[in-house]
Write a protein that holds these residues in place. Structure first.
Motif, short mmCIF file in Angstrom:
data_model
loop_
_atom_site.label_atom_id
_atom_site.label_comp_id
_atom_site.label_asym_id
_atom_site.label_seq_id
_atom_site.Cartn_x
_atom_site.Cartn_y
_atom_site.Cartn_z
N ALA A 117 0.80 -1.22 -0.08
CA ALA A 117 0.15 0.04 0.10
C ALA A 117 0.82 1.28 0.01
CB ALA A 117 -0.92 -0.21 1.11
N SER A 118 2.18 1.25 0.38
CA SER A 118 2.89 2.33 0.51
C SER A 118 3.69 2.38 -0.72
CB SER A 118 3.90 2.23 1.71
OG SER A 118 4.85 1.20 1.34
N GLY A 119 3.34 1.95 -1.74
CA GLY A 119 3.83 2.18 -2.98
C GLY A 119 4.85 1.17 -3.64
N SER A 120 4.88 0.13 -3.24
CA SER A 120 5.52 -1.13 -3.90
C SER A 120 4.65 -2.07 -4.40
CB SER A 120 6.59 -1.71 -2.64
OG SER A 120 7.22 -0.93 -2.20
N PRO A 121 4.07 -1.89 -5.75
CA PRO A 121 3.42 -2.74 -6.36
C PRO A 121 3.64 -4.11 -6.66
CG PRO A 121 4.53 -1.32 -7.94
CD PRO A 121 4.88 -0.89 -6.54
N ASN A 122 5.13 -4.53 -6.67
CA ASN A 122 5.43 -5.64 -7.07
C ASN A 122 5.46 -6.63 -5.72
OD1 ASN A 122 5.26 -5.01 -9.76
ND2 ASN A 122 7.52 -4.28 -9.57
N VAL A 123 5.26 -6.04 -4.68
CA VAL A 123 5.30 -7.03 -3.34
C VAL A 123 4.36 -8.00 -3.27
CG1 VAL A 123 5.18 -7.00 -0.88
CG2 VAL A 123 6.32 -5.09 -2.08
N LEU A 124 3.20 -7.93 -3.65
CA LEU A 124 2.07 -9.15 -3.90
C LEU A 124 1.72 -9.13 -5.27
CD1 LEU A 124 -0.28 -7.67 -1.10
CD2 LEU A 124 1.40 -9.53 -0.91
N PRO A 125 1.32 -10.38 -5.65
CA PRO A 125 1.11 -10.54 -6.96
C PRO A 125 -0.25 -10.10 -7.49
CG PRO A 125 0.40 -12.69 -5.60
CD PRO A 125 1.20 -11.81 -4.92
N GLU A 126 -0.78 -9.91 -8.61
CA GLU A 126 -1.83 -9.39 -9.02
C GLU A 126 -3.11 -10.24 -8.43
OE1 GLU A 126 -2.68 -6.87 -10.80
OE2 GLU A 126 -0.66 -6.19 -10.95
#
Length: 287
Positions: free
Chosen positions: A206-215
């Protein structure tokens, strides 16, 4: 029924129930069914390691087995944790400098360290050196690199000898990327129907790391009353003299640059913040 309806319509749903009433099974059954039938990935987030283990090792196997004959295929499950929860094969192989003596013994244990108690021997608790030796032996045989799979556990101080933070990780430049345990966990999560993770990972995403979780299309937040505190803790950074000193050591050791100005600024900061009261500053930082 309410969970299934929420999955069907896309409406948000808040559920409250007492301990031991079967909340996990109540959302897992419709979530697994939806993930497979609708081909939409579901992320399940928990606050504690204990519940994460329960969902992964007890509840999800029970649900997937029970639903197997009612679904066109078996649901694929994956576990996803933060970087420091996995052994770093490059560090074990000597790819990083050894921790400095001050860092090794001065950094306190994290609150969650009790989840991984070291072995008790006849002469008392296992020494730090023995823990590191056992970790290196385990590194030769583990298939997951997951700290939870090491039984008995080791202290945070020992674990730091074989793990790195996401910031320290070399990423795509690592010569042992093909053997990387956290990369393998992320690859499995991208193929899974249901991914079990934790609130801290949600905070990072949520803090701006979109690739941490898969789609993903669906998210289930278990222990939701803990979510705000866990995300806040993840998004909060502490600034102190030890933090600055550690940054300066890393710069000198890895970058070979002088840190005189940074050292001086750290000392000035310490002289200002030591007299201040502990806690937050609702009106902003003092001048």
């Amino acid at each position: 029924v309410a969970v299934a309806e929420s999955l069907r319509t896309g409406e948000h749903l808040l559920v409250q129930a007492g301990t031991g009433t079967g909340k996990s099974l109540g959302y897992l059954v419709p979530a697994v069914r939806h993930a497979v039938r609708a081909d939409e990935r579901v992320v399940v987030s928990t606050a504690t390691l204990a519940l994460q283990r329960q969902v992964l090792t007890r509840d999800l196997p029970l649900v997937t087995t029970a639903l197997a004959s009612h679904l066109p295929r078996q649901a694929q499950i994956a576990l996803l944790k933060g970087w420091q929860n996995y052994l770093c094969v490059h560090k074990v192989a000597g790819g990083y400098p050894s921790d400095e003596q001050g860092t090794l013994f001065d950094v306190p244990e994290r609150p969650g360290a009790a989840e991984h108690p070291p072995e008790e021997t006849e002469s008392g608790r296992e020494s730090l050196g023995d823990q590191v030796v056992r970790l290196r032996e385990w590194a030769e045989e583990t298939t997951t690199g997951d700290r939870d799979d090491l039984v008995p556990g080791v202290s945070d101080r020992a674990w730091r000898q074989v793990s790195v933070t996401a910031m320290e990780c070399l990423g795509g430049q690592c010569p042992m990327l093909a053997q990387c345990f956290p990369e393998a966990a992320r690859a499995r999560s991208r193929e899974a129907d249901v991914v079990v993770t934790n609130h801290a990972m949600l905070g990072i995403a949520a803090s701006g790391s979109p690739n941490v979780l898969p789609e993903h299309q669906v998210i289930v937040v278990d222990e939701a009353h803990e979510l705000a505190d866990r995300v806040t803790a993840q998004a909060t950074a502490e600034l102190s003299l030890p933090t600055i000193e550690h940054a300066a050591r890393l710069a000198r050791r890895h970058g070979g640059v002088p840190t005189t100005d940074l050292d001086t600024a750290g000392q000035h900061l310490a002289s200002v913040i030591v007299p201040l009261p502990e806690g937050r500053f609702p009106q902003g930082l003092p001048e």
